[in-house]
Design an enzyme around this catalytic site. Structure first.
Site, PDB file in Angstrom:
ATOM      1  N   ASN A 298      44.528  35.522  33.648  1.00 15.14           N
ATOM      2  CA  ASN A 298      45.985  35.539  33.670  1.00 15.14           C
ATOM      3  C   ASN A 298      46.470  36.037  32.311  1.00 15.14           C
ATOM      4  O   ASN A 298      45.767  35.924  31.311  1.00 15.14           O
ATOM      5  CB  ASN A 298      46.544  34.117  33.835  1.00 15.14           C
ATOM      6  CG  ASN A 298      46.237  33.516  35.177  1.00 15.14           C
ATOM      7  OD1 ASN A 298      45.268  32.780  35.313  1.00 15.14           O
ATOM      8  ND2 ASN A 298      47.039  33.808  36.152  1.00 15.14           N
TER       9      ASN A 298
ATOM     10  N   HIS B 173      52.880  35.397  38.686  1.00 12.02           N
ATOM     11  CA  HIS B 173      51.494  35.015  38.359  1.00 12.02           C
ATOM     12  C   HIS B 173      50.722  36.323  38.158  1.00 12.02           C
ATOM     13  O   HIS B 173      50.169  36.887  39.103  1.00 12.02           O
ATOM     14  CB  HIS B 173      50.941  34.195  39.536  1.00 12.02           C
ATOM     15  CG  HIS B 173      49.514  33.779  39.391  1.00 12.02           C
ATOM     16  ND1 HIS B 173      49.130  32.466  39.186  1.00 12.02           N
ATOM     17  CD2 HIS B 173      48.350  34.477  39.453  1.00 12.02           C
ATOM     18  CE1 HIS B 173      47.817  32.374  39.132  1.00 12.02           C
ATOM     19  NE2 HIS B 173      47.313  33.595  39.293  1.00 12.02           N
TER      20      HIS B 173
ATOM     21  N   ARG C 229      42.192  25.712  35.850  1.00  8.23           N
ATOM     22  CA  ARG C 229      41.811  26.122  37.208  1.00  8.23           C
ATOM     23  C   ARG C 229      41.514  27.622  37.265  1.00  8.23           C
ATOM     24  O   ARG C 229      40.365  28.031  37.301  1.00  8.23           O
ATOM     25  CB  ARG C 229      42.929  25.723  38.200  1.00  8.23           C
ATOM     26  CG  ARG C 229      42.508  25.762  39.660  1.00  8.23           C
ATOM     27  CD  ARG C 229      42.523  27.135  40.294  1.00  8.23           C
ATOM     28  NE  ARG C 229      43.818  27.802  40.273  1.00  8.23           N
ATOM     29  CZ  ARG C 229      43.992  29.081  40.612  1.00  8.23           C
ATOM     30  NH1 ARG C 229      42.964  29.819  40.978  1.00  8.23           N
ATOM     31  NH2 ARG C 229      45.185  29.640  40.545  1.00  8.23           N
ATOM     32  N   ASP C 230      42.539  28.456  37.225  1.00  6.01           N
ATOM     33  CA  ASP C 230      42.323  29.908  37.325  1.00  6.01           C
ATOM     34  C   ASP C 230      41.479  30.379  36.146  1.00  6.01           C
ATOM     35  O   ASP C 230      40.637  31.279  36.279  1.00  6.01           O
ATOM     36  CB  ASP C 230      43.683  30.630  37.343  1.00  6.01           C
ATOM     37  CG  ASP C 230      43.662  31.945  38.097  1.00  6.01           C
ATOM     38  OD1 ASP C 230      42.573  32.444  38.373  1.00  6.01           O
ATOM     39  OD2 ASP C 230      44.747  32.469  38.418  1.00  6.01           O
TER      40      ASP C 230
ATOM     41  N   HIS D 241      47.887  38.734  36.442  1.00  2.10           N
ATOM     42  CA  HIS D 241      46.633  38.898  35.712  1.00  2.10           C
ATOM     43  C   HIS D 241      46.745  40.169  34.875  1.00  2.10           C
ATOM     44  O   HIS D 241      47.466  41.095  35.237  1.00  2.10           O
ATOM     45  CB  HIS D 241      45.450  38.950  36.685  1.00  2.10           C
ATOM     46  CG  HIS D 241      45.122  37.593  37.260  1.00  2.10           C
ATOM     47  ND1 HIS D 241      44.096  36.820  36.786  1.00  2.10           N
ATOM     48  CD2 HIS D 241      45.722  36.865  38.222  1.00  2.10           C
ATOM     49  CE1 HIS D 241      44.054  35.675  37.453  1.00  2.10           C
ATOM     50  NE2 HIS D 241      45.039  35.674  38.340  1.00  2.10           N
TER      51      HIS D 241
ATOM     52  N   CYS E 289      39.631  35.817  39.342  1.00  2.00           N
ATOM     53  CA  CYS E 289      39.342  35.301  40.686  1.00  2.00           C
ATOM     54  C   CYS E 289      37.942  35.730  41.094  1.00  2.00           C
ATOM     55  O   CYS E 289      37.612  36.914  41.051  1.00  2.00           O
ATOM     56  CB  CYS E 289      40.370  35.825  41.676  1.00  2.00           C
ATOM     57  SG  CYS E 289      40.011  35.313  43.365  1.00  2.00           S
TER      58      CYS E 289
END
Ligand code: HMG
Ligand code: MG
Length: 303
Positions: A254, A212, A15-16, A214, A245
């Site tokens: 990440n 979370h 996903r990310d 990055h 993002c």
């Protein structure tokens, strides 16, 4: 505070990691079968939670347009929770219909970022999540909550820890069982990360909080060490450091799952995950996307 004895890793790469992928290897869209193969390989590493897709507007994030096919195509393995990010009721209903085991809602600690990312204010986003959580409850599906920009915002700059704490508590009180704290643009440093976590953990139990981070500024591992020391025991990461993002320009991926595993092994913290298999998965997806592997540990150890 002592380090935790176990850490749960929540794998973000499908996903990310992929949401911002614009590599023209595949003409822009990463084929569904590559996404599924990535999830399949990750499923054999010992991970227990994989964020597999997001059910957002395809106009906003074209790369996630095949979320339904991805969620429905996963060869599920017992003991693994396959979750999906959802911004509103439409996304939540679609995710649940596609058999997501868990959904996640996302807001931020900055008004400007929330507007750019989900086209509403923080307050409006929370109002939007009420029916989402109600729907999930009816289906007995757990809901995770994200707070973005917890250590800085690409539009407003500094973010007050108290604002992060307020949004995290609101999500927790609404029924999110776990709150993931996103350093979306990776500008945080260990001291700020600790101060932010101290503020949030006054309102939400430490055991319900996830980091979370990055790695845009190369600070993620240092920040993780700092918050592990405070008692964080859930970490979001992305194999090969994939991602970013789309509504935070310049934000890189990440922190790499391989690098987090190596750090945790060094600290004697259990994860149940096999580092070598994670490295293999990271090399595989980097090869498919024709990207340099973003994990330092993977590069050092080789294939
Ligand atoms: P909007 O344009 O205000 O939405 O976008 P709307 O309700 O006015 O609807 C507009 C159109 O979108 C309609 O279609 C809807 O049906 C459709 P039309 O009538 O024009 O054909 N639509 C949808 N379609 C599919 N799935 C949906 C959906 N909702 C509406 N769920 C919206 C508002 C929230 C939808 C939009 O802003 C959006 O999708 N944003 C997502 C942005 C995003 O995914 N960002 C990246 C994820 S967040 C992140 O990466 C941070 C995180 O990792 C933590 C961290 O690092 O900090 C989590
Ligand atoms: Mg993120």
């Amino acid at each position: 505070m002592a380090f935790p004895s176990n850490v749960k890793l929540v794998e973000m790469s499908p996903r990310d990691g992929l949401q911002n992928e614009s590599s023209d290897v595949f003409g822009g869209m990463v084929p569904t079968k590559i996404k599924l193969e990535l999830i399949h390989r990750l499923s054999h590493t010992g991970l227990t939670h994989i964020e597999a897709a997001s059910f957002v507007s395809p106009k906003w994030v074209p790369q996630m347009a095949d979320a339904k096919e991805v969620m429905q195509g996963i060869k599920r393995r017992e003991g693994i929770l396959y979750s999906a990010l959802t911004p509103n009721l439409k996304g939540a209903a679609n995710a649940i219909a596609a058999q997501a085991n868990e959904i996640a809602v996302f807001s931020a600690a900055s008004e400007a970022f929330t507007q750019k990312n989900i086209n509403c204010s923080i307050e409006e986003s929370l109002v939007r999540f009420e029916p989402v959580i109600e729907l999930a409850n009816r289906h007995q599906i757990p809901v995770r909550g994200y707070v973005s920009t917890v250590l800085g915002c690409p539009y407003q700059g500094a973010v007050e820890p108290e604002v992060v704490a307020r949004v995290a508590k609101q999500l927790y009180d609404m029924g999110c069982y776990e709150i993931s704290l996103g350093d979306t643009i990776g500008t945080g440093t260990p001291r700020n990360a600790k101060l932010m976590l101290e503020a949030v953990s006054r309102d939400v139990p430490m055991s319900k909080l996830a980091a979370h981070f990055h790695d845009t500024y190369g600070q993620a591992l240092g920040n993780l060490y700092a918050v592990l020391e405070e008692g964080i025991s859930i970490i979001d990461s992305s194999v090969a450091g994939l991602g970013g993002c789309p509504y935070a320009q310049g934000a890189s991926g990440n922190v790499a799952s391989e690098d987090v595993l190596y750090l945790l092994q060094g600290l004697g913290i259990e994860t149940g995950i096999n580092l070598d298999k994670m490295i293999e998965a990271g090399y595989w997806i980097s090869g498919q996307l024709k990207r340099k592997n973003g994990s330092k540990v993977a590069l050092a150890k080789g294939r």
